[in-house]
Motif scaffolding. Sequence first.
Motif, PDB file in Angstrom:
ATOM      1  N   LEU A   9       0.831  -1.214   0.000  1.00  0.00           N
ATOM      2  CA  LEU A   9       0.000   0.000   0.000  1.00  0.00           C
ATOM      3  C   LEU A   9       0.860   1.257   0.000  1.00  0.00           C
ATOM      4  O   LEU A   9       0.546   2.243  -0.664  1.00  0.00           O
ATOM      5  CB  LEU A   9      -0.929   0.001   1.213  1.00  0.00           C
ATOM      6  CG  LEU A   9      -2.061  -1.020   1.200  1.00  0.00           C
ATOM      7  CD1 LEU A   9      -2.701  -1.117   2.578  1.00  0.00           C
ATOM      8  CD2 LEU A   9      -3.096  -0.671   0.139  1.00  0.00           C
ATOM      9  N   ARG A  10       1.971   1.212   0.729  1.00  0.00           N
ATOM     10  CA  ARG A  10       2.882   2.355   0.768  1.00  0.00           C
ATOM     11  C   ARG A  10       3.544   2.571  -0.584  1.00  0.00           C
ATOM     12  O   ARG A  10       3.623   3.692  -1.070  1.00  0.00           O
ATOM     13  CB  ARG A  10       3.934   2.150   1.852  1.00  0.00           C
ATOM     14  CG  ARG A  10       4.716   3.413   2.181  1.00  0.00           C
ATOM     15  CD  ARG A  10       5.837   3.146   3.146  1.00  0.00           C
ATOM     16  NE  ARG A  10       6.854   2.254   2.616  1.00  0.00           N
ATOM     17  CZ  ARG A  10       7.761   2.619   1.706  1.00  0.00           C
ATOM     18  NH1 ARG A  10       7.776   3.824   1.228  1.00  0.00           N
ATOM     19  NH2 ARG A  10       8.653   1.749   1.280  1.00  0.00           N
ATOM     20  N   MET A  11       3.982   1.502  -1.214  1.00  0.00           N
ATOM     21  CA  MET A  11       4.651   1.609  -2.510  1.00  0.00           C
ATOM     22  C   MET A  11       3.700   2.090  -3.606  1.00  0.00           C
ATOM     23  O   MET A  11       4.115   2.806  -4.516  1.00  0.00           O
ATOM     24  CB  MET A  11       5.271   0.259  -2.913  1.00  0.00           C
ATOM     25  CG  MET A  11       6.395  -0.206  -1.993  1.00  0.00           C
ATOM     26  SD  MET A  11       7.777   0.938  -1.913  1.00  0.00           S
ATOM     27  CE  MET A  11       8.469   0.703  -3.513  1.00  0.00           C
ATOM     28  N   LYS A  12       2.419   1.709  -3.525  1.00  0.00           N
ATOM     29  CA  LYS A  12       1.422   2.153  -4.500  1.00  0.00           C
ATOM     30  C   LYS A  12       0.998   3.604  -4.287  1.00  0.00           C
ATOM     31  O   LYS A  12       0.341   4.183  -5.139  1.00  0.00           O
ATOM     32  CB  LYS A  12       0.161   1.280  -4.416  1.00  0.00           C
ATOM     33  CG  LYS A  12       0.264  -0.022  -5.126  1.00  0.00           C
ATOM     34  CD  LYS A  12      -1.032  -0.834  -5.139  1.00  0.00           C
ATOM     35  CE  LYS A  12      -2.277  -0.160  -4.660  1.00  0.00           C
ATOM     36  NZ  LYS A  12      -3.462  -0.999  -4.650  1.00  0.00           N
ATOM     37  N   GLY A  13       1.332   4.172  -3.138  1.00  0.00           N
ATOM     38  CA  GLY A  13       0.908   5.530  -2.843  1.00  0.00           C
ATOM     39  C   GLY A  13      -0.490   5.612  -2.258  1.00  0.00           C
ATOM     40  O   GLY A  13      -1.091   6.679  -2.213  1.00  0.00           O
ATOM     41  N   THR A  14      -1.010   4.493  -1.789  1.00  0.00           N
ATOM     42  CA  THR A  14      -2.330   4.477  -1.165  1.00  0.00           C
ATOM     43  C   THR A  14      -2.256   5.009   0.253  1.00  0.00           C
ATOM     44  O   THR A  14      -3.180   5.666   0.728  1.00  0.00           O
ATOM     45  CB  THR A  14      -2.907   3.051  -1.182  1.00  0.00           C
ATOM     46  OG1 THR A  14      -2.919   2.576  -2.536  1.00  0.00           O
ATOM     47  CG2 THR A  14      -4.315   3.008  -0.633  1.00  0.00           C
ATOM     48  N   ILE A  15      -1.148   4.718   0.933  1.00  0.00           N
ATOM     49  CA  ILE A  15      -0.891   5.270   2.264  1.00  0.00           C
ATOM     50  C   ILE A  15       0.498   5.900   2.256  1.00  0.00           C
ATOM     51  O   ILE A  15       1.334   5.562   1.407  1.00  0.00           O
ATOM     52  CB  ILE A  15      -0.978   4.200   3.385  1.00  0.00           C
ATOM     53  CG1 ILE A  15       0.125   3.146   3.237  1.00  0.00           C
ATOM     54  CG2 ILE A  15      -2.349   3.568   3.440  1.00  0.00           C
ATOM     55  CD1 ILE A  15       0.219   2.175   4.407  1.00  0.00           C
ATOM     56  N   CYS A  16       0.717   6.823   3.167  1.00  0.00           N
ATOM     57  CA  CYS A  16       2.071   7.361   3.342  1.00  0.00           C
ATOM     58  C   CYS A  16       2.251   7.741   4.802  1.00  0.00           C
ATOM     59  O   CYS A  16       1.279   7.949   5.526  1.00  0.00           O
ATOM     60  CB  CYS A  16       2.339   8.542   2.413  1.00  0.00           C
ATOM     61  SG  CYS A  16       1.742  10.128   2.944  1.00  0.00           S
ATOM     62  N   ALA A  17       3.498   7.785   5.197  1.00  0.00           N
ATOM     63  CA  ALA A  17       3.807   8.190   6.571  1.00  0.00           C
ATOM     64  C   ALA A  17       3.371   9.643   6.743  1.00  0.00           C
ATOM     65  O   ALA A  17       3.534  10.459   5.837  1.00  0.00           O
ATOM     66  CB  ALA A  17       5.297   8.033   6.847  1.00  0.00           C
ATOM     67  N   ILE A  18       2.797   9.938   7.888  1.00  0.00           N
ATOM     68  CA  ILE A  18       2.366  11.312   8.144  1.00  0.00           C
ATOM     69  C   ILE A  18       3.542  12.268   8.024  1.00  0.00           C
ATOM     70  O   ILE A  18       3.404  13.369   7.503  1.00  0.00           O
ATOM     71  CB  ILE A  18       1.669  11.404   9.520  1.00  0.00           C
ATOM     72  CG1 ILE A  18       0.329  10.662   9.444  1.00  0.00           C
ATOM     73  CG2 ILE A  18       1.465  12.850   9.935  1.00  0.00           C
ATOM     74  CD1 ILE A  18      -0.428  10.590  10.746  1.00  0.00           C
ATOM     75  N   SER A  19       4.710  11.803   8.458  1.00  0.00           N
ATOM     76  CA  SER A  19       5.895  12.661   8.366  1.00  0.00           C
ATOM     77  C   SER A  19       6.290  12.955   6.919  1.00  0.00           C
ATOM     78  O   SER A  19       7.004  13.923   6.661  1.00  0.00           O
ATOM     79  CB  SER A  19       7.065  12.014   9.113  1.00  0.00           C
ATOM     80  OG  SER A  19       7.355  10.756   8.552  1.00  0.00           O
ATOM     81  N   ASP A  20       5.813  12.150   5.972  1.00  0.00           N
ATOM     82  CA  ASP A  20       6.129  12.373   4.555  1.00  0.00           C
ATOM     83  C   ASP A  20       5.130  13.288   3.847  1.00  0.00           C
ATOM     84  O   ASP A  20       5.332  13.627   2.679  1.00  0.00           O
ATOM     85  CB  ASP A  20       6.200  11.043   3.807  1.00  0.00           C
ATOM     86  CG  ASP A  20       7.411  10.229   4.184  1.00  0.00           C
ATOM     87  OD1 ASP A  20       8.381  10.815   4.709  1.00  0.00           O
ATOM     88  OD2 ASP A  20       7.399   9.006   3.947  1.00  0.00           O
ATOM     89  N   LEU A  21       4.064  13.686   4.520  1.00  0.00           N
ATOM     90  CA  LEU A  21       3.070  14.550   3.869  1.00  0.00           C
ATOM     91  C   LEU A  21       3.677  15.873   3.407  1.00  0.00           C
ATOM     92  O   LEU A  21       3.388  16.333   2.300  1.00  0.00           O
ATOM     93  CB  LEU A  21       1.891  14.833   4.800  1.00  0.00           C
ATOM     94  CG  LEU A  21       0.736  13.856   4.772  1.00  0.00           C
ATOM     95  CD1 LEU A  21      -0.366  14.314   5.716  1.00  0.00           C
ATOM     96  CD2 LEU A  21       0.195  13.615   3.404  1.00  0.00           C
TER      97      LEU A  21
END
Length: 123
Positions: A69-81
């Motif tokens: 999910l992270r690699m697809k861009g469906t989720i991301c770390a809040i710190s990466d916003l």
Amino acid sequence: MNSNFITLKSFEYELNCNCPERHPIYFSAGDILTIEEERRYVDGMGWYVLITINDEYNMFMFLEDIEHLRMKGTICAISDLDLRINYLRFKVNEALDTRDKEAFLIFSSELGKVMNLREGLVS
């Protein structure tokens, strides 16, 4: 150490269990996923981690699914916003400089969505 992620896109997650029924979990854009310390190894399947959804619900999720999910861009770390916002601003400015209307519309739309998610975290 807990890790916090935010869903950038809505998605459905199918719980892996040995049951005849389906058990989908629905995530909406803006949901906060906190990866907790607790982990479990299931023989033949792999590692599962406990996640808390919006400080309300807990469930175990397959570790590889989280990475996918992270690699697809469906989720991301809040710190990466903030990094994502900076990148999208750069792409919007680049599209303006090159007068690329299509790219401008795509990146400005995405920037608006991410900015709304970020503002939702502050409120």
